[in-house]
Structure formats: C-alpha cells, structure tokens
Write a protein that holds these residues in place. Structure first.
Motif, short mmCIF file in Angstrom:
data_model
loop_
_atom_site.label_atom_id
_atom_site.label_comp_id
_atom_site.label_asym_id
_atom_site.label_seq_id
_atom_site.Cartn_x
_atom_site.Cartn_y
_atom_site.Cartn_z
N TRP A 175 0.83 -1.20 0.00
CA TRP A 175 0.00 0.00 0.00
C TRP A 175 0.87 1.25 0.00
N LYS A 176 0.43 2.27 -0.71
CA LYS A 176 1.12 3.56 -0.67
C LYS A 176 0.48 4.50 0.36
N PHE A 177 -0.84 4.56 0.36
CA PHE A 177 -1.55 5.44 1.30
C PHE A 177 -2.86 4.75 1.68
N PRO A 178 -2.80 3.73 2.56
CA PRO A 178 -4.02 2.99 2.91
C PRO A 178 -4.91 3.76 3.88
N VAL A 179 -6.20 3.72 3.60
CA VAL A 179 -7.21 4.33 4.47
C VAL A 179 -8.23 3.26 4.80
N ILE A 180 -8.44 2.99 6.07
CA ILE A 180 -9.39 1.95 6.47
C ILE A 180 -10.67 2.59 7.00
N ILE A 181 -11.76 1.88 6.88
CA ILE A 181 -13.07 2.41 7.29
C ILE A 181 -13.08 2.73 8.79
N ASP A 182 -12.26 2.02 9.57
CA ASP A 182 -12.14 2.28 11.01
C ASP A 182 -11.79 3.74 11.29
N ASN A 183 -11.07 4.35 10.36
CA ASN A 183 -10.57 5.71 10.54
C ASN A 183 -11.69 6.73 10.73
N MET A 184 -12.91 6.40 10.30
CA MET A 184 -14.06 7.28 10.54
C MET A 184 -14.25 7.56 12.03
N MET A 185 -13.83 6.63 12.86
CA MET A 185 -14.07 6.75 14.30
C MET A 185 -13.17 7.81 14.95
N ASN A 186 -12.14 8.26 14.25
CA ASN A 186 -11.25 9.27 14.80
C ASN A 186 -11.72 10.69 14.53
N LEU A 187 -12.75 10.84 13.72
CA LEU A 187 -13.17 12.18 13.30
C LEU A 187 -13.91 12.93 14.41
N GLU A 188 -14.51 12.21 15.34
CA GLU A 188 -15.15 12.88 16.48
C GLU A 188 -14.12 13.65 17.29
N PHE A 189 -12.95 13.06 17.44
CA PHE A 189 -11.85 13.68 18.16
C PHE A 189 -11.47 15.02 17.50
N SER A 224 -19.19 -1.66 2.66
CA SER A 224 -17.92 -0.97 2.44
C SER A 224 -16.75 -1.94 2.35
N TRP A 225 -15.76 -1.53 1.57
CA TRP A 225 -14.48 -2.19 1.64
C TRP A 225 -13.82 -1.82 2.97
N HIS A 226 -12.86 -2.61 3.38
CA HIS A 226 -12.10 -2.29 4.58
C HIS A 226 -11.01 -1.26 4.27
N VAL A 227 -10.24 -1.50 3.21
CA VAL A 227 -9.08 -0.67 2.88
C VAL A 227 -9.24 -0.09 1.48
N VAL A 228 -9.01 1.21 1.37
CA VAL A 228 -8.85 1.85 0.06
C VAL A 228 -7.44 2.43 0.03
N ASP A 229 -6.68 2.05 -0.97
CA ASP A 229 -5.30 2.54 -1.09
C ASP A 229 -5.25 3.63 -2.15
N VAL A 237 -7.32 6.44 -6.60
CA VAL A 237 -7.46 5.15 -5.92
C VAL A 237 -6.60 4.11 -6.64
N ARG A 238 -5.78 3.40 -5.89
CA ARG A 238 -4.92 2.34 -6.43
C ARG A 238 -5.56 0.96 -6.31
N GLY A 239 -6.35 0.76 -5.24
CA GLY A 239 -6.95 -0.55 -5.03
C GLY A 239 -7.88 -0.54 -3.83
N LYS A 240 -8.72 -1.58 -3.77
CA LYS A 240 -9.68 -1.70 -2.68
C LYS A 240 -9.67 -3.14 -2.18
N GLN A 241 -9.58 -3.28 -0.86
CA GLN A 241 -9.48 -4.62 -0.27
C GLN A 241 -10.29 -4.69 1.02
N ALA A 251 -18.42 -8.24 3.09
CA ALA A 251 -18.79 -7.18 4.03
C ALA A 251 -18.36 -7.59 5.43
N TRP A 252 -17.15 -7.23 5.78
CA TRP A 252 -16.60 -7.49 7.11
C TRP A 252 -17.47 -6.76 8.14
N ALA A 253 -17.98 -7.51 9.12
CA ALA A 253 -19.04 -6.97 9.98
C ALA A 253 -18.59 -5.76 10.80
N ARG A 254 -17.41 -5.84 11.41
CA ARG A 254 -17.02 -4.70 12.24
C ARG A 254 -16.75 -3.47 11.38
#
Length: 402
Positions: A175-189, A224-229, A237-241, A251-254
């Motif tokens: 990955w060059k610049f991976p972004v995971i869906i989990d990262n949405m949880m940091n935006l409240e901060f 959603s995908w888990h990772v978008v690179d 976008v380079r890839g989605k995994q 569809a990964w549940a968490r």
C-alpha cells in the motif's frame, strides 16, 4: 340502551382504551427497563473489579485466553489502549465509585505519552475514548491539553491531495496510502478539537476525510471495503481490499459497524444531511441483510463461508447497538431503536455475557479481531466491552431518564 347505563359504560371503554394506548407507548419507548440496564451495569462493575485485581500496573487489557486463564495485555501504543480506562470512566459515571476513577487515572498516566505519537491514526480510540471521557466527567483541564496535543498529532497524517488521514505505515510494498473504514471513528476527536481550540483546520480535515470515504469506500449496495489505497502523488485510488474480512468483496461486519457509527456521529457533529443519508444506507444494508442472525449479533463477516456454522462478532454487535441508538435519537425511527434493544438484550444474555468472576474480568464473550490473520478469534475484546457499556449508558440517558 338506557342513557344512564350507556354513558358511564362508554366512559369506561374510552378510559380503558386510553390507558391501553399509554401502556403500549410506554412499553415501546422503554423496551429495556431501568432494572435491566442497571443490573447489567452493576455486573459490569463487578467484572472490571476482577480485572483490576489481575492486571499489572503498567499494562492495559486487550483480551483473555481461557486455556491459560491469562489476560492478554498491551502497552500504551496499542490501538486498544484507551478502551479499558474509557470503560472504567463510563462505569464511574453510572456508579460514582471512586475506585473506578482512580484506576482509570492510573492508566491515563501510562497512555498520556501517546499524545505525541504521529505514527498512528488510532489516536481517537486511544485518547478520545479515555481522556475525552475523563475531561467530560472531571473537568480537569490537564486532560484538555493532552487531547489538543493529540489532535495535532493525528492531523499531521492528513494528506490534502488524497483528502484523507493515512491509516497504516506498514507494508509499503503493498500500500502507498491505505485508508481503512475504522478511521471514521477518529473524526469525532478532530471535531471536538476544532470547537475547543477554535482552529477550523481540524474540522476541515474531518469533513474532507468523511467526504472522500463516502466517495470511494462504499459499494452500490452500501456495504464498504475495509481498505482503500490511494496514490499520494495524484490522490487516485490504487486498489480496494477487505483485509480483515472473508474476501475483498465481502462485508466485514465490524467494518460495516465502524461506518454506521462514524457517519451517524458525523451528522451529530455537523448536521450535514449527506452523513445522515449515508448512515441510514449502511443501517439498511446491515439490518435487512439475509445473513443477519435473528438475535441481531452478526457473523464476523456478512459473507463469511460456512454461515451459520461460523463465528459471531460481539464487538460488531456492540458498536452497531450504540450507533443505532444514536441514529434513533436523531431520527426517531423506531426500527433503529428496536434493533438496538434486541442486540443489547442478546449481548446481555448468557450466550454472549460472561458470569461475574470469569472471562478474566471481561464482560462479553465471542468477539473476532482478525480471523484471516488467525488473531483474536472467538475471544473477549476490550472494545467490545467499551461499546456495550456505552450503549447501556446511552439507553439509560436517552430512554429511561427523560
């Protein structure tokens, strides 16, 4: 019929109808009663006092291995480090038990140095779930300083060309610049930091990240995908995994739960309708999915091979329940409330909730961390406990204390 008999009878019928309607309304409003909620919070306190006794002073709990009767712990740098003190603080909010607050403070002292950690996107989990709750409950301004420093560290990972906060620094060959869906949880901060500091840059980063994620992370069915690179030079976008799910197109549940929670929260923070619309779409995907079990607790992946003979993920169920309560609180849609109540009841039953004194002090059983990596499979997890307690506390505040 004689009027002297008819009118009193009519009044009795009307009174009975009104009473019945009131009872239906009350029962619907409070599908979980105060005794149920309080008893589950009390038993959680008892469990965490068990955990407190077995936890080394310089460590934080991640999980528990039943075979060795041993806590699995971490240092402050783990993405899960903030959940234990965060859970203690939520339980302190409920009980006013000072021993819980004191234990939380000891662990906050261990985690504080992570405010300077620019090598992780997980500072929302690590700092906001812990120091954020501590500031809210105690008003100690020292916690605010820690949080604002941490928000600066988190924002350093934002790339304006990509429009996102970078998630992982590892596996650079993949990955060059991976972004995971989990990262949405940091935006409240970051949203909080923008208000508290008066610096609009933090909110701008949160908005850009949320908007880019809507554009690229979701499939036509709103899973959603888990990772978008991304390519950091062009923003393309380079890839989605789906790194932690059953397959790239599954569809990964968490991951679905993180998205639901994240966009519900972003609507609360900004009142921007596209975020509410996205949260509703994710909720519809999950709640109407044919593979969602009757008890509301999802399999670890909605497309997992072997359903129904595969693992459930209590952590995904707890995150979903907490998010759906807020989605109902915002919209008034009773479908969300009913689903959350079912999930909370299930998590509070003997299938998913450990007896007091067992499970290393963890509250919930049967979570899945990273099954393809054979890591934390069918075990208790600290974040499952955190979002379960958050859901109980939200329910108490929004539906029982009005």
């Amino acid at each position: 019929m004689n009027r002297s008999v008819f009118y009193p009878l009519l009044l009795l019928i009307l009174a009975g109808t009104l009473l019945s309607a009131c009872r239906v309304k009350q029962a619907g409003k409070t599908g979980l009663d105060a005794q149920f909620v309080d008893e589950n919070l009390q038993s959680a306190i008892a469990q965490y006092k068990v955990m407190m006794e077995g936890l080394p002073d310089d460590r934080l709990p991640k999980s528990y291995t039943a075979a060795q009767d041993e806590l699995v712990t971490s240092g402050s740098g783990s993405w899960t480090s903030g959940f234990y003190p965060g859970t203690l603080l939520l339980l302190y909010e409920f009980s006013k038990d000072e021993s819980l607050l004191e234990e939380a403070k000891k662990k906050l002292a261990i985690i504080e140095k992570e405010k300077n950690n620019r090598g992780t996107h997980d500072l929302g989990f690590m700092l906001y779930c812990s120091f954020g709750n501590a500031l809210r409950l105690t008003g100690d301004t020292a916690y605010k300083k820690v949080l604002l420093t941490g928000a600066g560290s988190l924002s350093s990972r934002f790339d304006p060309e990509v429009g996102c906060i970078k998630s992982w620094d590892h596996n650079g060959d993949k990955w060059k610049f991976p972004v995971i869906i989990d990262n949405m949880m940091n935006l409240e901060f970051l949203s909080w930091a923008s208000r508290e500091s008066g610096n609009p840059e933090y909110l701008d980063i949160a908005l850009n990240h949320a908007n880019t994620t809507i554009e690229n992370h979701f499939r036509p069915d709103n899973s959603s995908w888990h990772v978008v690179d991304y390519d950091p030079e062009t923003g393309e976008v380079r890839g989605k995994q789906t790194h932690q799910g059953a397959a790239d197109e599954s569809a990964w549940a968490r991951g679905q739960a993180w998205g639901l929670y994240g966009y519900t929260m972003m609507y609360r923070e900004t009142e921007k309708k596209p975020y509410l619309d996205q949260a509703k779409k994710i909720a519809a995907f999950m709640l109407k999915h044919p593979n969602l079990p009757e008890d509301g607790i999802p399999y670890w992946d909605f497309d997992a091979p072997g359903i129904p003979d595969t693992y459930r993920d209590a952590s995904a169920g707890a995150i979903m329940a907490s998010a759906l309560l807020e989605l109902n609180h915002i919209t008034g849609d009773r479908e969300y409330l009913a689903a959350a109540e079912k999930m909370i009841r299930s998590l509070s039953g003997e299938k998913y909730k450990a007896p007091v004194g067992e499970n290393g002090g963890f509250i919930l059983l049967h979570s899945v961390g990273h099954l393809p990596g054979n890591s934390e499979v069918d075990v208790p997890l600290s974040y499952a406990d955190y979002y379960y307690i958050e859901a109980l506390m939200r329910y108490k505040k929004w539906f029982l204390e009005k």
